[in-house]
Design a protein around this motif. Structure first.
Motif, mmCIF file in Angstrom:
data_model
loop_
_atom_site.group_PDB
_atom_site.id
_atom_site.type_symbol
_atom_site.label_atom_id
_atom_site.label_comp_id
_atom_site.label_asym_id
_atom_site.label_seq_id
_atom_site.Cartn_x
_atom_site.Cartn_y
_atom_site.Cartn_z
ATOM 1 N N SER A 365 0.792 -1.231 -0.335
ATOM 2 C CA SER A 365 0.004 0.074 -0.417
ATOM 3 C C SER A 365 0.624 1.094 0.084
ATOM 4 C CB SER A 365 -0.625 0.204 1.060
ATOM 5 O OG SER A 365 -0.168 -0.011 2.705
ATOM 6 N N VAL A 366 0.437 2.435 -0.885
ATOM 7 C CA VAL A 366 1.180 3.585 -0.941
ATOM 8 C C VAL A 366 0.039 4.601 -0.791
ATOM 9 C CG1 VAL A 366 2.511 4.868 -2.228
ATOM 10 C CG2 VAL A 366 2.765 2.075 -2.335
ATOM 11 N N THR A 367 0.555 5.521 -0.281
ATOM 12 C CA THR A 367 -0.075 6.943 0.866
ATOM 13 C C THR A 367 0.514 7.664 -0.253
ATOM 14 O OG1 THR A 367 -1.405 6.181 2.474
ATOM 15 C CG2 THR A 367 -2.011 7.802 1.780
ATOM 16 N N VAL A 368 -0.041 8.667 -1.003
ATOM 17 C CA VAL A 368 0.509 9.812 -1.492
ATOM 18 C C VAL A 368 0.144 11.114 -0.625
ATOM 19 C CG1 VAL A 368 1.018 11.283 -3.629
ATOM 20 C CG2 VAL A 368 0.547 9.179 -3.662
ATOM 21 N N GLN A 369 1.427 11.248 -0.401
ATOM 22 C CA GLN A 369 0.682 12.278 1.033
ATOM 23 C C GLN A 369 1.191 14.226 0.339
ATOM 24 O OE1 GLN A 369 4.719 11.309 3.938
ATOM 25 N NE2 GLN A 369 3.833 11.263 5.127
ATOM 26 N N ASP A 370 0.504 14.913 1.209
ATOM 27 C CA ASP A 370 -0.171 16.553 0.189
ATOM 28 C C ASP A 370 1.322 17.480 0.651
ATOM 29 O OD1 ASP A 370 -1.415 17.985 -1.346
ATOM 30 O OD2 ASP A 370 -2.795 18.947 0.912
ATOM 31 N N ILE A 371 1.256 17.561 -0.585
ATOM 32 C CA ILE A 371 2.172 19.200 -0.317
ATOM 33 C C ILE A 371 0.997 20.555 -0.853
ATOM 34 C CG2 ILE A 371 4.650 18.329 -0.527
ATOM 35 C CD1 ILE A 371 4.503 19.433 -3.551
ATOM 36 N N ASN A 372 1.201 21.588 -0.247
ATOM 37 C CA ASN A 372 0.752 22.951 -0.882
ATOM 38 C C ASN A 372 1.250 23.101 -1.729
ATOM 39 O OD1 ASN A 372 -2.126 24.937 -0.733
ATOM 40 N ND2 ASN A 372 -0.834 26.132 0.948
ATOM 41 N N ASP A 373 -0.121 22.742 -3.003
ATOM 42 C CA ASP A 373 0.095 22.966 -4.605
ATOM 43 C C ASP A 373 -1.216 22.810 -5.153
ATOM 44 O OD1 ASP A 373 -1.040 20.042 -4.060
ATOM 45 O OD2 ASP A 373 -0.076 19.472 -6.079
ATOM 46 N N ASN A 374 -2.285 23.448 -4.494
ATOM 47 C CA ASN A 374 -3.973 23.971 -4.857
ATOM 48 C C ASN A 374 -4.277 25.331 -4.147
ATOM 49 O OD1 ASN A 374 -4.433 21.684 -6.787
ATOM 50 N ND2 ASN A 374 -3.253 20.234 -5.263
ATOM 51 N N PRO A 375 -4.423 25.792 -5.122
ATOM 52 C CA PRO A 375 -5.629 26.960 -4.538
ATOM 53 C C PRO A 375 -6.838 27.009 -4.592
ATOM 54 C CG PRO A 375 -5.037 27.955 -6.702
ATOM 55 C CD PRO A 375 -4.461 26.218 -6.293
ATOM 56 N N PRO A 376 -6.809 27.967 -3.464
ATOM 57 C CA PRO A 376 -8.488 27.724 -3.081
ATOM 58 C C PRO A 376 -9.199 28.324 -4.447
ATOM 59 C CG PRO A 376 -7.907 28.722 -0.998
ATOM 60 C CD PRO A 376 -6.402 29.194 -2.737
ATOM 61 N N THR A 377 -10.945 27.171 -4.589
ATOM 62 C CA THR A 377 -11.232 27.554 -5.813
ATOM 63 C C THR A 377 -13.096 27.930 -5.068
ATOM 64 O OG1 THR A 377 -11.612 25.029 -6.034
ATOM 65 C CG2 THR A 377 -10.259 26.583 -7.338
ATOM 66 N N CYS A 378 -13.204 28.979 -5.676
ATOM 67 C CA CYS A 378 -14.890 29.283 -5.376
ATOM 68 C C CYS A 378 -16.174 28.181 -5.889
ATOM 69 C CB CYS A 378 -15.511 31.004 -5.829
ATOM 70 S SG CYS A 378 -13.982 31.505 -4.827
ATOM 71 N N ASP A 379 -17.436 27.631 -4.699
ATOM 72 C CA ASP A 379 -17.782 26.876 -5.722
ATOM 73 C C ASP A 379 -18.435 27.669 -7.266
ATOM 74 O OD1 ASP A 379 -16.435 24.842 -3.634
ATOM 75 O OD2 ASP A 379 -18.567 24.887 -2.791
ATOM 76 N N LYS A 380 -18.875 28.372 -6.887
ATOM 77 C CA LYS A 380 -19.686 29.181 -7.753
ATOM 78 C C LYS A 380 -19.176 30.010 -7.735
ATOM 79 C CE LYS A 380 -24.412 28.002 -6.002
ATOM 80 N NZ LYS A 380 -25.550 28.307 -5.938
ATOM 81 N N ALA A 381 -19.415 30.851 -9.265
ATOM 82 C CA ALA A 381 -18.382 32.141 -10.168
ATOM 83 C C ALA A 381 -18.852 32.918 -8.931
ATOM 84 C CB ALA A 381 -18.959 32.298 -12.021
ATOM 85 N N LEU A 382 -20.506 33.035 -8.855
ATOM 86 C CA LEU A 382 -21.239 34.262 -8.369
ATOM 87 C C LEU A 382 -22.063 33.484 -7.415
ATOM 88 C CD1 LEU A 382 -22.335 37.350 -8.010
ATOM 89 C CD2 LEU A 382 -23.518 36.697 -9.756
ATOM 90 N N THR A 383 -21.615 33.800 -6.404
ATOM 91 C CA THR A 383 -22.730 33.476 -5.360
ATOM 92 C C THR A 383 -23.659 34.841 -4.865
ATOM 93 O OG1 THR A 383 -21.003 32.149 -4.583
ATOM 94 C CG2 THR A 383 -23.544 32.780 -2.774
ATOM 95 N N ILE A 384 -25.002 34.333 -5.132
ATOM 96 C CA ILE A 384 -26.109 35.396 -5.088
ATOM 97 C C ILE A 384 -26.857 35.012 -3.216
ATOM 98 C CG2 ILE A 384 -28.274 36.106 -5.351
ATOM 99 C CD1 ILE A 384 -27.022 35.880 -8.358
#
Length: 874
Positions: A365-384
């Motif tokens: 079993s191999v677990t791939v450990q995370d590094i911070n390589d992804n920026p946050p993303t908004c779930d919607k382009a515009l939230t109302i």
């Protein structure tokens, strides 16, 4: 005296008396030999013994003329003389002479012609004696013969089997695969190997100590291969018991309890730690910049020489970025991306030189450990969001949703929220607040005024420890919800319908109105059943443009369970009402539904029915007992559908399915049929349940060669040809560890010319032993045993071609032209073609004749004289 009265010739009587006299003299000699010179006996006793032997010779017909003869004599250790046969002879033969392999044991009385033994024969020393007998005249000159005399010695079981060693020592690893030999014991028997006297059977009587009731070791009763049992695989542990003594026995006579010999030997077994273990879980940091391939782990088989291989575990298979070398080192071949795949699981197998599994593969079993390589993303382009203008300070407006593809729960995916811009900044620049960790928006000012500003735009900064993103939010200030929905009518009457009405049918349209601002949460209407529908049998869908509600059937109706529904329907808004305003009876309506009974089809419980049975299950065995009932209580009749192989039968009264014919997993592994339950009414409504039968394999097919399988060797043979692998097919289901045994068929002489090697593996190899074999095709009889349960042996004919070879190493084949008679189709085609040609020729001929006739008629018409012209001339 009686013979004389019948007129018997005197010379015949004399001859008889003479032969009897000489035979009597020989018998006297036999008696003396048997009783010995030191024995004293009376003449009457000797006469009686001679008479007995004479009776044996005459009555059992153990005599005959001089000729080539073969005798079978059972070996036995007894003293004295043993009579075999008496050769009769006539003048000019006066005596007989025996020559050849007499070995001081076999002899003949010259005058009487009696062939006898004066000692015991021993098959183990010599099993065939070749001799010659000659007829001599009175001058000792050969006048007849020589005749060939062959004496075959028959073996008796007079030798117990003997082990090749006085003690045996072996090593077994913890968790070794059950049934895989880790050592062998070998015994031999000096008796005739073609008889049961030398057919040996091995067994383990006991092992010491015996820490469990179950036996931990087993032995192949034919080969002497010792292996662990299934219990031994699980329970052997060197930390508990690290050595055992096995009491192993070997018995001849193929294991028969009577007239057999048994020999025992101690087998000392040492239990050692199993090195073949799953390695510890591996952790790899994603997007590694180190050179690849990169060693991440290692496996090790118990003995050197194993071949390692990666085996897929995931389904469906994927392209694994891992390899393993022959030292057991496991490599990752490229940088990994946790967001693409965060966890890998695969097997590593150890195989022998034949490609057979040495043990069960181990999991990696191999677990791939995370590094911070992804920026946050908004779930919607515009939230109302919407907020009423009279909303209180601190009330929740909504939650801004953002996400991060880095590992959930780690610091890399921890998000923080901050409002960085508000437009317009009227009446202030901090009308709203957002919680740092949750992203929850709240009203922060009591100065909302829809007439001043009806919409606000916010920019919210979402950050993780390394990246930041801006999300757009719009907040609409809406009118206060000070009006409740009003139904156009409060009673929608009643509806009567059959219980078999399909799910999804629209039963009723309802309408309520709301005087608040259109298309806002204050005027939007939500319809719900507040009473009368505990099981959510109905649902209401609202048209957002008209606020009209559509009542539908959500679950199947059932008269037997709920024949009547008295429903209460409420109309509400998603936005809360202002203080002092409450929903009242004007927002409530009533409706009654009457359900009528319908003649429903029978209902199966617990369908589909999945069954696992052995393919060898006997005819008449039960397969499945279905459970079905008719809602109206009518009787049910059962039938089978799609039983295309006629393997099953069904009891029409209770639906029990039985085996009707022998089933075969090799024909169909999964057999699917349907049980049809039909009510015994005029309507004869029916329903169907699927039965899925998984056939489990039993060993019922012997191994065989693939169709048209053959091998070849190049002529002339060099004497050092490598063996060629014999391919075997067996339609039965075998584990990875199936092993076949191979042997030349008994009675064949091919073992003098051919050699079978690796006869204990999944594959065997054959090579010529005799380099003088001529160029032709040889048919070699081989027995292949699958060692299954029960073991099955296939007798096959392996064709091996010793041929002249061309440059590429393949057999040279002459191109032979064969003259085959035309087939029926060819004959019909030829006939049709001939008729077609004849038709075309006749058509052309008739066409030309017709044209010629037309031209002749035209000529006659042109040259004819008109009768009126003739009259004018006259």
């Amino acid at each position: 005296k009686k013979r004389k009265e019948q007129g018997s010739p005197r010379n015949s009587g004399t001859a008889i008396n003479s032969n009897a006299s000489s035979l009597y003299s020989f018998l006297f000699f036999l008696g003396a030999s048997i009783l010995g010179p030191t024995k004293m006996f009376k003449p009457c006793g000797l006469h009686f013994l001679c008479l007995l032997v004479l009776h044996k010779i005459v009555c059992q017909d153990l005599s005959g003329p001089l000729q080539d003869s073969t005798f079978s004599v059972q070996e036995e250790n007894r003293p004295g003389v043993q009579y075999l046969y008496r050769f009769t002879f006539e003048p000019p033969v006066a005596s007989l002479r025996l020559t050849g392999e007499k070995e001081g044991i076999i002899d003949i009385s010259p005058k009487e012609g009696v062939l006898y033994l004066n000692g015991s024969l021993d098959w183990e020393k010599k099993n065939v004696y070749k001799l010659q007998v000659e007829g001599l005249d009175a001058n000792m000159v050969r006048v007849k013969g020589p005749y060939s005399i062959t004496i075959n010695v028959e073996d008796i079981n007079d030798n117990p089997p003997q082990f090749d060693q006085s003690q045996y020592y072996g090593v077994v690893r913890q968790n070794s695969r059950a049934g895989k030999p880790f050592m062998y014991v070998t015994a031999h028997d000096r008796d005739d190997p073609s008889t049961p006297h030398a057919q040996l059977v091995y067994s383990i009587y006991h092992h010491f100590p015996k820490p469990y009731p179950e036996m931990l070791f087993q032995i192949n009763n034919v080969t002497g291969a010792i292996s662990t049992t299934a219990d031994g695989t699980l329970k052997l542990n060197p930390q508990d018991v690290d050595s055992f003594i096995l009491d192993v026995s070997v018995q001849d006579m193929a294991g028969q309890s009577t007239n057999s010999f048994k020999t025992n030997v101690d087998v000392n077994v040492t239990v050692m730690e199993n090195l073949w273990k799953a390695p510890p879980p591996v952790k790899i940091t994603e997007n590694s910049t180190e050179p690849h391939p990169l060693i991440i782990s290692q496996v090790q088989w118990n003995d050197p020489g194993a071949k390692y291989e990666i085996v897929q575990r995931e389904r469906p298979p994927i392209q694994l970025p891992y390899t393993v070398d022959q030292d057991g080192n496991i490599y990752v071949t490229k940088p990994l991306d946790r967001e693409e795949k965060a966890f890998y699981s695969f097997f590593v197998a150890a195989k022998d030189e034949d490609g057979d599994f040495l043990a069960r593969p181990v999991a990696v079993s191999v677990t791939v450990q995370d590094i911070n390589d992804n920026p946050p993303t908004c779930d919607k382009a515009l939230t109302i969001f919407e907020v009423q203008e009279n909303e209180g300070v601190g009330n929740d407006i909504g939650i801004l949703k953002a996400s991060d593809q880095d590992e959930e729960g780690s610091l890399s995916s921890r998000l923080k929220y901050r409002i960085v811009e508000q437009r317009p900044q009227i009446p202030s620049g901090n009308m709203f607040r957002i919680e740092l960790e949750s992203g929850k928006l709240q009203l922060f000012s009591p100065e909302l005024n829809r007439r001043v500003t009806s919409n606000y735009s916010l920019k919210v900064e979402v950050t993780d420890p390394a990246f930041k993103t801006l999300c757009n939010v719009e907040i609409h200030v809406i009118d206060i919800n000070d009006q409740i929905p009003l139904f156009q009518k409060s009673d929608y009457g009643s509806l009567t319908l059959q219980e078999d009405k399909p799910v999804g049918t629209v039963l009723l349209e309802i309408q309520a109105t709301d005087a608040d601002e259109p298309f806002t949460g204050s005027s939007q209407i939500i319809y719900t059943f507040t009473n009368g529908d505990p099981n959510n049998t109905f649902s209401i869908e609202t048209d957002p443009q008209t606020n009209k509600g559509y009542v539908k059937i959500k679950k199947a109706l059932d008269f037997e369970t709920s024949p009547v529904y008295n429903l209460t329907i409420s109309a509400t808004n998603p936005e809360p009402l202002v203080a002092g305003i409450r929903y009242n009876s004007s927002s409530v309506a009533y409706w009654k539904v009457n359900v009528l009974d319908a003649n429903e089809a029978p209902v199966f419980l617990n369908a589909p029915y999945i069954v696992y049975i052995l393919e060898s299950a006997p005819v008449g065995a039960k397969v499945v007992i279905p459970s079905a009932f008719d809602p109206e209580g009518d009787r049910i009749r059962y039938t089978l559908k799609n039983d295309h192989r006629k393997w099953l039968r069904i009891d029409p009264a209770d639906g029990t399915v039985y085996i009707a014919a022998s089933m075969d997993r090799e024909t169909e592994r999964t057999y699917m049929v349907q049980i049809v339950a039909t009510e015994e009414t005029k309507e004869s409504r029916s329903s169907t349940a699927q039965v899925i039968i998984h056939l489990r394999d039993v060993n019922d097919n012997p191994p065989a060669l693939p169709e048209d399988f053959s091998l070849f060797f190049c002529h002339p043979l060099q004497g050092n040809e490598d063996g060629k692998m014999i391919q075997v097919v067996d339609p039965d289901e075998h584990s990875h560890y199936q092993r076949f045994t191979y042997a030349f068929l008994e009675g064949s002489t091919v073992q003098h010319d051919w050699n079978l090697s690796k006869i204990e593996g999944k594959h065997a190899y054959i090579a010529p032993k005799n380099r003088n074999l001529e160029s032709r095709i040889y048919e070699i009889p081989i027995e292949i045993n699958d060692n299954g349960n029960p073991p099955l042996a296939g007798h096959v004919i392996l064709k091996v071609n010793i041929c002249q070879c061309v440059d590429d190493g393949s057999c040279f084949r002459d191109i032979q032209w064969t003259h085959q008679p035309p087939t029926v189709a060819m004959a019909v085609g030829i006939l049709v073609a001939v008729l077609l040609v004849i038709g075309i020729i006749l058509g052309i001929v008739f066409f030309h004749l017709k044209r010629k006739k037309q031209k002749e008629q035209e000529t006659k018409t042109a040259t004819a004289v008109d009768p009126s012209e003739v009259r004018n001339l006259m």
